[in-house]
Structure formats: structure tokens, C-alpha cells
Enzyme design. Structure first.
Site, PDB file in Angstrom:
ATOM      1  N   HIS A  15       0.823  -1.423  -0.160  1.00 10.41           N
ATOM      2  CA  HIS A  15      -0.042  -0.118  -0.088  1.00 10.41           C
ATOM      3  C   HIS A  15       1.310   1.164  -0.003  1.00 10.41           C
ATOM      4  O   HIS A  15       0.714   1.951   0.959  1.00 10.41           O
ATOM      5  CB  HIS A  15      -0.801  -0.171   0.809  1.00 10.41           C
ATOM      6  CG  HIS A  15      -2.005  -0.626   1.438  1.00 10.41           C
ATOM      7  ND1 HIS A  15      -2.610  -2.175   0.032  1.00 10.41           N
ATOM      8  CD2 HIS A  15      -2.738  -1.589   2.192  1.00 10.41           C
ATOM      9  CE1 HIS A  15      -3.504  -2.518   0.322  1.00 10.41           C
ATOM     10  NE2 HIS A  15      -3.672  -2.810   1.995  1.00 10.41           N
ATOM     11  N   HIS A  64      -9.500   1.674   0.341  1.00  7.93           N
ATOM     12  CA  HIS A  64      -9.108   0.787   1.131  1.00  7.93           C
ATOM     13  C   HIS A  64     -10.635   0.230   2.220  1.00  7.93           C
ATOM     14  O   HIS A  64     -10.390   1.095   3.280  1.00  7.93           O
ATOM     15  CB  HIS A  64      -8.262   0.430   2.060  1.00  7.93           C
ATOM     16  CG  HIS A  64      -7.485  -1.068   2.983  1.00  7.93           C
ATOM     17  ND1 HIS A  64      -8.383  -0.898   3.455  1.00  7.93           N
ATOM     18  CD2 HIS A  64      -6.574  -1.459   2.400  1.00  7.93           C
ATOM     19  CE1 HIS A  64      -7.712  -3.017   4.094  1.00  7.93           C
ATOM     20  NE2 HIS A  64      -6.454  -2.164   2.892  1.00  7.93           N
ATOM     21  N   GLU A 116     -11.452  -4.076  -2.553  1.00  6.21           N
ATOM     22  CA  GLU A 116     -10.523  -3.193  -2.882  1.00  6.21           C
ATOM     23  C   GLU A 116     -10.172  -2.676  -4.877  1.00  6.21           C
ATOM     24  O   GLU A 116      -9.401  -4.172  -4.967  1.00  6.21           O
ATOM     25  CB  GLU A 116      -8.760  -3.193  -2.716  1.00  6.21           C
ATOM     26  CG  GLU A 116      -8.695  -3.254  -1.199  1.00  6.21           C
ATOM     27  CD  GLU A 116      -7.503  -3.998  -0.439  1.00  6.21           C
ATOM     28  OE1 GLU A 116      -6.805  -3.179  -0.823  1.00  6.21           O
ATOM     29  OE2 GLU A 116      -7.936  -5.016   0.680  1.00  6.21           O
TER      30      GLU A 116
HETATM   31  C1  GLA Z   1      -5.562  -5.522   1.984  1.00  4.72           C
HETATM   32  C2  GLA Z   1      -3.681  -6.457   2.640  1.00  4.72           C
HETATM   33  C3  GLA Z   1      -4.299  -7.143   3.461  1.00  4.72           C
HETATM   34  C4  GLA Z   1      -4.114  -6.126   5.087  1.00  4.72           C
HETATM   35  C5  GLA Z   1      -5.176  -5.094   4.645  1.00  4.72           C
HETATM   36  C6  GLA Z   1      -4.350  -3.849   5.875  1.00  4.72           C
HETATM   37  O1  GLA Z   1      -6.311  -5.650   3.048  1.00  4.72           O
HETATM   38  O2  GLA Z   1      -4.409  -7.668   1.518  1.00  4.72           O
HETATM   39  O3  GLA Z   1      -3.229  -8.453   3.722  1.00  4.72           O
HETATM   40  O4  GLA Z   1      -3.020  -6.405   4.775  1.00  4.72           O
HETATM   41  O5  GLA Z   1      -4.730  -4.181   3.615  1.00  4.72           O
HETATM   42  O6  GLA Z   1      -4.500  -5.126   6.884  1.00  4.72           O
END
Ligand code: GLA
Length: 376
Positions: free
Chosen positions: A133, A207, A341
Site C-alpha cells: 500500500h 480501502h 479494493e
Molecule cells: C490489504 C491487504 C491485507 C491487509 C490489509 C490491511 O487488504 O491485502 O493483507 O494488509 O490491507 O490490514
């Protein structure tokens, strides 16, 4: 300073975040701006969008983050359907990207490494051995500029941010914008635009953690999920795709028909157990296509997701473990919410067979995702 503006007025006014506006007719669609505390020495503002039927979306300039989304159940009762915190402090601490805009590259890059135009790049590894991210200070942890935007579809706010060459190790100066519109048709619409002066990978997404029963009302295991995807991208133990596009048919990954999220979750495996996978959306990339439908039988709320993106990370809130207390004192336990997402596939920059998310200098990245709310 608070400003309340009707969207009708907005059609005639070129708005800017700091300006004062004449009050519009009470009860109509509006955008209101409020102070929401500070991030370091920067003021953070909260924009409150209300559409013609009374749905509300609150978005703050820190992380261009959706902090609240009030949607009606089958009796017309509004409930906040996204996880988050009551004030800015919760967002400044360690938290799992609640409602945030993530980038420059959302999702994972294996070992934080890639090669582009013959040059090797090493990014931060902030998720075990991998980059996640956007790194240690991604788009979710910066204060964006914002201004009320003109839209016939409903109240809207445009967030923009300049991500400088070298930020978090990525090449190129990127101008990023996210337009949030709460349409009068019950949709939260997100339009992303990015330009760059050097070739760079870009994969921006939102997110939000959705719980259609209300953010403090229990887990999402009984919610029925449909994913318009015949295939997914299997991953290794660190959640990096193997490169394969595998059929979901005959596996616990199959959500081609409405299926309770809890029906097969124990068979998925993972540490912790649950869904944290990218699905290959059936539609044509670049065209708005159905991605997902989520239905909560208890409240009757339904959310239909469509996007121009070729993939969607379905994350079932596996890492929530009761250590975070969110809005209204709710303790967020495992599977308390899910994220959908919309995105390009994880680690695409290292997989030639995945759709590319490299934005060429001078080109414009455009991406749209719509979350439409209804009840039955
Ligand atoms: C995304 C990732 C997850 C986790 C979340 C945050 O969705 O795919 O594995 O890291 O973000 O906790």
C-alpha cells in the site's frame, strides 16, 4: 469556518476549499466543511456530503479518507456502514487503512523490488518481506488538498496531492486526484486521475471496510457476496501472486453466485485464516463492469460495486483481532468488515502476464469505482 452549499449553487460557482459560501435551501444536497484536527502541523478538514435522499458520506483530507457512510436499511433507517474512528487521533496511530486512499501502488510488491526502463528500484518493505500500500508513508498518511467540485450527479469534493519524484522510492512527480461524488442515485462514486513526468507504477484504490449491518453490529460472515470473477490469482505464504490465473470453480474461492462469506472461509487457509485474494474481474478492463454485490439479509442493505479496474482484492478483515476500538466504542474483531479494493493485480510490476499498471510519462491514468447502495 463551516460552509454549507447546495449543489445547485455549485453549478454556478467555481468553488475553492477555503471560500465561504452562501447557505442553500435546507434539506437539499449539500457539502459542509468542518475542521477535523491536525496531522503534525497540518490542519485536517472533513467534508460532509449529503445527497437528496439524506445519505451522508464524510471524507477527510488526511489520506483522502472516507470516515463515515450513512446508508438506509430496508426500513429507511440510516446506519454508518464503514469502520473508522470518531476523531483524527485514531487515524494517526497504527491502523489498517480504514477508508483510506492507498497508493502510489496499492497492494503488494514482492520484496519491494522492481525494474523499470532498465533501472532497479528498492522500495520499503513494510509487510514482512514485501512492500504494501505505497510504503511507510503512502497516500493514506498525507494531507491532501481539497475543494468542493461542480457536479450535476450530486455533492462532490475533489482531493489532490503531488507525490514527488523519489517519494517512498518511486520515480516521477505524480499529480494525483480523487473525486468523491455522492450521487442522488445512492452511489458513492470515486474517480481517480494521475499524471506523471517519468514512467512509474500506479495502482490507486480505496480501502474502506464495509459492514452493511452497521459498523458496530457484529461480523460479516452472514453477508451474501457475489464476485463477478471466474478466476483469481493464487498467492504464496506472503500473499504474493504465483502468476497463475486459477479458476474459482469447485473451490472455496467461488462467489459467482450469492454465497455467505462464512460458508467456506475455514477452508481458505492463510495466517490468519480468511480471504485476502485478488479476483480477476470478468468485464473488459477500462470499461465500467460489475465487480461485486454484497447483501446483508438482516438489514436488507445491498451494495453493488462496479469499476473500470481489472481486479478486486477481497479482504475479509482477517487481521482485525479486537485490539482496535473504533467509532462509538465498538471493538473491531476478526471478520468485522470486508474490503473490496478495486485495483490492478498485486505485484503486477513483476508479472509480465498481468495487465500493466505502469503509467508512462505524459499519459493520464483514469480509474472509476462506484459503490451503489440500495435495500430490499
Ligand atoms: C490489504 C491487504 C491485507 C491487509 C490489509 C490491511 O487488504 O491485502 O493483507 O494488509 O490491507 O490490514
Amino acid at each position: 469556518m463551516n460552509a454549507r452549499i447546495t449543489t445547485r449553487l455549485l453549478t454556478f460557482i467555481l468553488a475553492c476549499g477555503a471560500c465561504a459560501f452562501a447557505a442553500g435551501a435546507a434539506g437539499g444536497p449539500s457539502v459542509e466543511k468542518q475542521p477535523f484536527g491536525k496531522a503534525g502541523d497540518r490542519d485536517v478538514d472533513l467534508y460532509i456530503l449529503t445527497n437528496s435522499s439524506g445519505m451522508v458520506a464524510k471524507v477527510m483530507t488526511y489520506g483522502a479518507t472516507l470516515t463515515e457512510l450513512d446508508a438506509p436499511d430496508r426500513n429507511g433507517k440510516l446506519d454508518d456502514v464503514v469502520l473508522g474512528f470518531d476523531g483524527i487521533d485514531g487515524y494517526l496511530g497504527k491502523e489498517p487503512y480504514f477508508g483510506a486512499t492507498v497508493g502510489r501502488v496499492g497492494n503488494r510488491i514482492a520484496k519491494g523490488r522492481f525494474t523499470l526502463d532498465g533501472k532497479a528500484y528498492q522500495l520499503a518493505t513494510n509487510d514482512g518481506p514485501n512492500h504494501l500500500h505505497g510504503g511507510t508513508k503512502g497516500f493514506d498518511k498525507v494531507v491532501w488538498d481539497a475543494r468542493v467540485a461542480t457536479s450535476h450527479a450530486g455533492p462532490a469534493v475533489l482531493f489532490s496531492y503531488l507525490s514527488k519524484d523519489g517519494e517512498e522510492g518511486y520515480p516521477g512527480n505524480c499529480r494525483v486526484s480523487v473525486l468523491y461524488t455522492l450521487t442522488d442515485a445512492g452511489e458513492l462514486r470515486l474517480d481517480y486521475t494521475v499524471t506523471t513526468d517519468r514512467d512509474t507504477p500506479v495502482n490507486v484504490t480505496n480501502h474502506s471496510y464495509f459492514n452493511l449491518g452497521g459498523a458496530e453490529n457484529g461480523d460479516i460472515l452472514g453477508d451474501e457476496l457475489t464476485l463477478f470473477a471466474d478466476r483469481f490469482t493464487p498467492v504464496d505464504a506472503t500473499l504474493i501472486p504465483t502468476g497463475e490465473l486459477a479458476p474459482v470453480a469447485g473451490t472455496p474461492m467461488d462467489f459467482r453466485r450469492p454465497t455467505p462469506i462464512g460458508a467456506h472461509i475455514r477452508e481458505v487457509g492463510g495466517h490468519p485464516v480468511g480471504y485476502d485474494h485478488n479476483y480477476v474481474v470478468n468485464g473488459q478492463a477500462g470499461k465500467l463492469s460489475p465487480v461485486a454485490a454484497l447483501y446483508d439479509p438482516k438489514s436488507g442493505r445491498e451494495m453493488d460495486v462496479s469499476s473500470t479496474e481489472p481486479g478486486v482484492q477481497f479482504y475479509s478483515g482477517n487481521f482485525l483481532d479486537g485490539t482496535i476500538t473504533g467509532k462509538k466504542g465498538a471493538v473491531y474483531r476478526q471478520y468485522w468488515a470486508l474490503a473490496l479494493e478495486t485495483q490492478h493485480f498485486p505485484d503486477s510490476v513483476n508479472h509480465a502476464n498481468f495487465p500493466s499498471y505502469v503509467l508512462k510519462a505524459g499519459d493520464t491514468y483514469r480509474s472509476t469505482t462506484i459503490y451503489r447502495f440500495s435495500a430490499r
